[in-house]
Design a protein around this motif. Structure first.
Motif, PDB file in Angstrom:
ATOM      1  N   ALA A 287       0.839  -1.207   0.000  1.00  0.00           N
ATOM      2  CA  ALA A 287       0.000   0.000   0.000  1.00  0.00           C
ATOM      3  C   ALA A 287       0.868   1.249   0.000  1.00  0.00           C
ATOM      4  CB  ALA A 287      -0.912   0.005   1.230  1.00  0.00           C
TER       5      ALA A 287
ATOM      6  N   GLU B 123      -2.756  -0.898  -2.825  1.00  0.00           N
ATOM      7  CA  GLU B 123      -3.786   0.001  -2.318  1.00  0.00           C
ATOM      8  C   GLU B 123      -3.214   1.427  -2.253  1.00  0.00           C
ATOM      9  OE1 GLU B 123      -6.417   0.125   1.625  1.00  0.00           O
ATOM     10  OE2 GLU B 123      -5.221  -1.711   1.383  1.00  0.00           O
TER      11      GLU B 123
ATOM     12  N   ARG C 164      -3.922   4.865  -0.399  1.00  0.00           N
ATOM     13  CA  ARG C 164      -4.774   5.458   0.647  1.00  0.00           C
ATOM     14  C   ARG C 164      -4.382   6.914   0.887  1.00  0.00           C
ATOM     15  NH1 ARG C 164      -6.246   2.476   5.821  1.00  0.00           N
ATOM     16  NH2 ARG C 164      -7.997   3.903   5.499  1.00  0.00           N
TER      17      ARG C 164
END
Ligand code: FAD
Length: 470
Positions: A94, A122, A124
């Motif tokens: 991530a 991911e 974020r």
């Protein structure tokens, strides 16, 4: 999750850093990353002062991360390419970062969002740069605010996120390659000014010093450039060595144990933090303000293409002591007091009729706190073209501004030593002869230029079919 990258951008602190906090909570190992840009020598939006502050903040951040058990990783290059390389190198699952609000960051993040899907990780993003998200404070009909006072009222009524708990520990994988911490030489720059101390610790010291006393005199003295009554926190909010939540929470705590007069002062300070958020949401909703007037009807406004006049302004040699003092403070320290920013900006746009974009760029290249939203907002406000701007006919007179805000000439004499022996009263009116050896006569007649500005605004409004009588 095993490994995540936290990408630092304008959030150079370990405390109350939203994305960093979540990365540390979610991942066993975190790679704290900063990507250094590779332009050389000249940049339209920054300069040696801001870059020097950045270098100092990175140095301090590296030490603070080491105390948590981590290691700051430096890479240099184009962000997407560098991120892709590092994600592969460390097998990150991530990428964490705090959202930007300017159009450049927004475009970059939208590219990254797509790339992250291709890379199978991911992505974020967190709100961190402001207390309220730029799209969280809207009118009842769901539109962005264009005027400050109702915005500030609505801003107060939206629930605010609290300051986050401290990060206990941060583990960075041992084998990740890093480049050295950057110095000014990385961009072929030389130090230009004597700037404030960079880093999270210095920022906290500044906040504490302000809260320990000056904040209570803020209402009375914040417009006096010689008074040292302001917080001097703008570079810390710009670079994230403090979070806006931390500053707001500290001020609100003080409110609770203050008397009415003190509360008024603290409230005014909080109001300035809200101005910062107002301009950020303007830039978020109307990114075109970077290229054109916020007010549509002023497209036909005449500006002078006067390089010689601009140069004298940039050198602090206009013959208007308060203007020259402001510019010389900027050149010497990379900072200028807010009242004087207004005076110098109005002088450039309304006495010299030079386009606000020229002053906006000069400020950004010199200011340590150079913040494109506030800087654009401040310039367009002063020029009379911006959101909730000064009405075009309310033009600050540099001589009467001096009388009001530097009555003893302390600020002027501090920055324009040639005028050290001049009587304060002589700094408040156009001189009939030279005020001092080596100090120029005023380069224009303020009253005449004022009239010219009013005529130009009226003509522009008429052309737009929008003529208003005074
Ligand atoms: C022409 C012009 C250009 C400006 N350019 C910038 C800039 O590049 N970066 C920048 O941070 N500010 C800018 N400002 C706003 C303001 O001048 C500075 O924020 C302030 O002088 C910083 O000093 P301080 O931290 O002691 O402020 P304080 O008076 O202590 O205020 C506290 C904080 O509130 C915010 N703030 C205060 N006044 C304003 C304002 N008018 N607009 C937006 N935020 C405000 C700042 O974050 C500041 O640190 C500009 C203003 C003008 C008129």
């Amino acid at each position: 999750m095993k490994r995540a990258i936290h990408w630092f951008r304008r959030d150079l602190r370990i405390s109350d850093n939203t994305a960093l906090y979540h990365a540390c909570k979610d991942a066993e190992e975190v790679v704290p990353l900063f990507i250094v840009s590779t332009w050389k020598g000249h940049h339209p939006w920054t300069g040696p002062n801001r870059q020097q502050f950045l270098c100092g903040c990175l140095d301090s951040l590296a030490k603070n991360l080491a105390q948590l058990g981590g290691r700051l990783i430096i890479r240099a290059g184009e962000p997407c390419a560098e991120l892709e390389r590092l994600i592969k190198e460390v097998s990150a699952e991530a990428l964490y970062t705090n959202r930007g609000i300017d159009p450049f960051d927004v475009a970059l993040e939208s590219r990254l969002e797509k790339s992250a899907r291709d890379w199978g990780i991911e992505f974020r993003r967190f709100l961190d740069v402001t207390v309220q998200a730029p799209d969280a404070v809207l009118t009842q009909s769901g539109q962005p605010f264009r005027v400050f006072t109702p915005y500030a009222r609505a801003w107060q009524s939206v629930p605010r996120p609290a300051v986050l708990p401290k990060i206990g520990r941060l583990r960075t994988p041992a084998d990740v390659r890093t480049e050295p911490l950057p110095t000014l030489a990385h961009w072929n720059l030389q130090p230009e000014a004597s700037i404030v101390e960079p880093g999270e610790k210095a920022a906290r010291t500044r906040l504490k010093r302000f809260l320990d006393g000056p904040i209570f005199g803020y209402a009375e003295k914040r417009n006096l450039p010689a008074a040292a009554a302001n917080s001097r926190l703008s570079q810390d909010l710009r670079w994230g060595t403090l979070s806006p939540r931390q500053v707001l929470a500290a001020a609100e705590n003080l409110m609770r144990c203050s008397d009415a007069a003190q509360r008024r002062s603290v409230g005014m300070f909080i109001n300035e933090l809200v101005w910062r958020e107002f301009y950020m949401q303007i830039l978020w909703h109307y990114p075109e303000v970077l290229h054109r007037d916020f007010v549509d009807s002023l497209g036909a406004l005449d500006w002078n293409d006067d390089e010689a006049a601009l140069r004298r302004w940039c050198e602090g040699a206009t013959g208007f002591p308060i203007v020259d003092a402001g510019i010389r403070e900027l050149l010497a320290t990379g900072f200028m007091h807010n009242r004087v920013r207004m005076i110098t900006a109005m002088f450039l746009t309304k006495d010299l009729h030079v386009h606000w974009k020229r002053g906006e760029q000069f400020f950004c290249q010199k200011l340590v706190d150079g913040e494109i939203a506030s800087n654009n907002g401040g310039w367009q406000w002063s020029a009379g073209t911006g959101a909730d701007a000064a009405p075009y006919f309310r033009i600050q007179n540099p001589w009467t501004q001096t009388k009001r805000y530097d009555p003893d000439g302390i600020y002027i004499k501090g920055w324009v030593p040639e005028l050290r022996d001049v009587k304060p009263a002589d700094l408040m009116r156009p001189p009939e002869s030279h005020l001092a050896k080596n100090y120029p006569l005023p380069m224009v007649d303020h009253n005449r230029e004022r009239e010219l500005t009013v005529e130009r605004f009226q003509r522009a409004q008429q052309i737009a079919g929008n003529g208003r009588s005074l």
